[in-house]
Write a protein that holds these residues in place. Sequence first.
Motif, PDB file in Angstrom:
ATOM      1  N   THR A  56       0.723  -0.953   0.237  1.00  0.00           N
ATOM      2  CA  THR A  56       0.046  -0.031   0.140  1.00  0.00           C
ATOM      3  C   THR A  56       0.902   1.142   0.256  1.00  0.00           C
ATOM      4  O   THR A  56       2.054   1.090   0.255  1.00  0.00           O
ATOM      5  CB  THR A  56      -0.934   0.095   1.074  1.00  0.00           C
ATOM      6  OG1 THR A  56      -0.046   0.227   2.427  1.00  0.00           O
ATOM      7  CG2 THR A  56      -1.920  -1.290   1.245  1.00  0.00           C
ATOM      8  N   THR A  57       0.146   2.539  -0.366  1.00  0.00           N
ATOM      9  CA  THR A  57       1.090   3.376  -0.109  1.00  0.00           C
ATOM     10  C   THR A  57       1.413   4.106   0.879  1.00  0.00           C
ATOM     11  O   THR A  57       0.737   3.461   1.964  1.00  0.00           O
ATOM     12  CB  THR A  57       0.135   4.818  -1.101  1.00  0.00           C
ATOM     13  OG1 THR A  57       0.830   5.979  -1.101  1.00  0.00           O
ATOM     14  CG2 THR A  57      -1.099   4.991  -0.153  1.00  0.00           C
ATOM     15  N   THR A  58       2.060   4.895   1.382  1.00  0.00           N
ATOM     16  CA  THR A  58       2.598   5.407   2.718  1.00  0.00           C
ATOM     17  C   THR A  58       2.314   6.837   2.629  1.00  0.00           C
ATOM     18  O   THR A  58       2.256   7.489   1.305  1.00  0.00           O
ATOM     19  CB  THR A  58       4.019   5.065   2.855  1.00  0.00           C
ATOM     20  OG1 THR A  58       4.998   5.509   1.889  1.00  0.00           O
ATOM     21  CG2 THR A  58       4.388   3.573   2.834  1.00  0.00           C
ATOM     22  N   ALA A  59       2.276   7.508   3.734  1.00  0.00           N
ATOM     23  CA  ALA A  59       2.260   9.019   3.839  1.00  0.00           C
ATOM     24  C   ALA A  59       3.364   9.870   3.236  1.00  0.00           C
ATOM     25  O   ALA A  59       3.154  10.772   2.447  1.00  0.00           O
ATOM     26  CB  ALA A  59       2.117   9.381   5.302  1.00  0.00           C
ATOM     27  N   GLU A  60       4.425   8.970   3.261  1.00  0.00           N
ATOM     28  CA  GLU A  60       5.694   9.864   2.667  1.00  0.00           C
ATOM     29  C   GLU A  60       5.574  10.064   1.164  1.00  0.00           C
ATOM     30  O   GLU A  60       6.155  10.923   0.434  1.00  0.00           O
ATOM     31  CB  GLU A  60       7.102   9.218   3.078  1.00  0.00           C
ATOM     32  CG  GLU A  60       7.431   9.315   4.461  1.00  0.00           C
ATOM     33  CD  GLU A  60       6.717   8.212   5.205  1.00  0.00           C
ATOM     34  OE1 GLU A  60       5.938   7.425   4.749  1.00  0.00           O
ATOM     35  OE2 GLU A  60       6.719   8.212   6.534  1.00  0.00           O
ATOM     36  N   MET A  61       4.716   9.281   0.375  1.00  0.00           N
ATOM     37  CA  MET A  61       4.770   9.252  -0.988  1.00  0.00           C
ATOM     38  C   MET A  61       3.657  10.182  -1.418  1.00  0.00           C
ATOM     39  O   MET A  61       3.559  10.502  -2.603  1.00  0.00           O
ATOM     40  CB  MET A  61       4.241   7.722  -1.366  1.00  0.00           C
ATOM     41  CG  MET A  61       5.290   6.680  -1.236  1.00  0.00           C
ATOM     42  SD  MET A  61       4.574   5.007  -1.429  1.00  0.00           S
ATOM     43  CE  MET A  61       4.484   5.006  -3.133  1.00  0.00           C
ATOM     44  N   GLY A  62       2.791  10.996  -0.657  1.00  0.00           N
ATOM     45  CA  GLY A  62       2.159  12.151  -0.770  1.00  0.00           C
ATOM     46  C   GLY A  62       0.975  11.777  -1.828  1.00  0.00           C
ATOM     47  O   GLY A  62       0.625  10.489  -2.200  1.00  0.00           O
ATOM     48  N   MET A  63       0.560  12.769  -2.454  1.00  0.00           N
ATOM     49  CA  MET A  63      -0.776  12.566  -3.296  1.00  0.00           C
ATOM     50  C   MET A  63      -0.606  11.569  -4.441  1.00  0.00           C
ATOM     51  O   MET A  63      -1.263  10.985  -4.798  1.00  0.00           O
ATOM     52  CB  MET A  63      -1.167  13.752  -3.759  1.00  0.00           C
ATOM     53  CG  MET A  63      -2.549  13.950  -4.617  1.00  0.00           C
ATOM     54  SD  MET A  63      -3.994  13.157  -3.548  1.00  0.00           S
ATOM     55  CE  MET A  63      -4.338  14.340  -2.380  1.00  0.00           C
TER      56      MET A  63
END
Length: 323
Positions: A56-63
């Motif tokens: 899954t995506t992470t917060a650091e990867m942004g929009m």
Amino acid sequence: MTPSARLPVSATLLRRLAFASIVANVAIVGTGGLVRLTASGLGCPTWPRCTDDSYTTTAEMGMHGVIEFGNRLLTFAVGAIALAVVVAVLSHRPRRPELVPLAVGVLLGIPAQAVIGGITVLTDLNPWVVGLHFLASMVVIAVAYALWRRIKDPAGPVVPVVPVVPAPLRTLARLTAVVSASVLVVGTWVTGSGPHAGDHGAARNGLDPQTISQLHADGVFLLIGLSVALVFAFRAVGAAHAARAAGILVAVELGQGLIGVVQYLTDLPALLVGAHMVGSCLVLLATLSMLWSTRERRPVQPGRDDDRRPAMASASRSAAPSA
């Protein structure tokens, strides 16, 4: 008693599910365009994971990560609809085995698309692979459309196809469909030469944007000319349904052409490019509708070999010049 026998699926529900599959596959083309047009193509920098350590995506990867991962999740929704269509086809009574290959083809096209999408990420958005990803979507949409139309035809794998227009016009319709497909292919070359690479570091295909855009425009002019000719030709032989389908095709082509001209003159704004991508799906569907309108399936009564003759005779008389 099997579950499918206890819960038979009606023809109406089957058609609605098949239509939902078409809509879902067009929608994922639109969201795929959003990924590219927002430079989120490498929002998840690897595949099948989103990162080396997470699916899954992470917060650091942004929009950008959210957009890319969201498009990946939508694939499961499209696949679920395709699976529902397969189950509905198998549960429909009376069972129609001729629908099974089409329904399964759409279902298998979803993971195939996911793999091609993964390859685009692993090749750092190679423009030729990105173009293949789009064209593969067109194939899935075409199969989904064929399934939807076949559901509306009389049941039976050997129901004969009856032409409703003379052979020369069927040939012209097929030629128009070939030109329509070639316009879609060249359109991917235009995209691969333009500024919307899907990521700021992604390569372009090296083709001159003006030259390839002109080639694309020439193909569109040819397509519109052939489609207009079909409208008048179908009307001349009294094929009202085919003429109406060809008229819709012309209208869709003109709308798509207008978007293409405006986006070219305004330096390819992302919103119009996205609309142009969805418009390509509509051109494909309108082309298939026109092609489908040149024939129909009619149930044949046992012992009646002449059921096909009235339509053929009518088409021949319509094609013959008047005295």
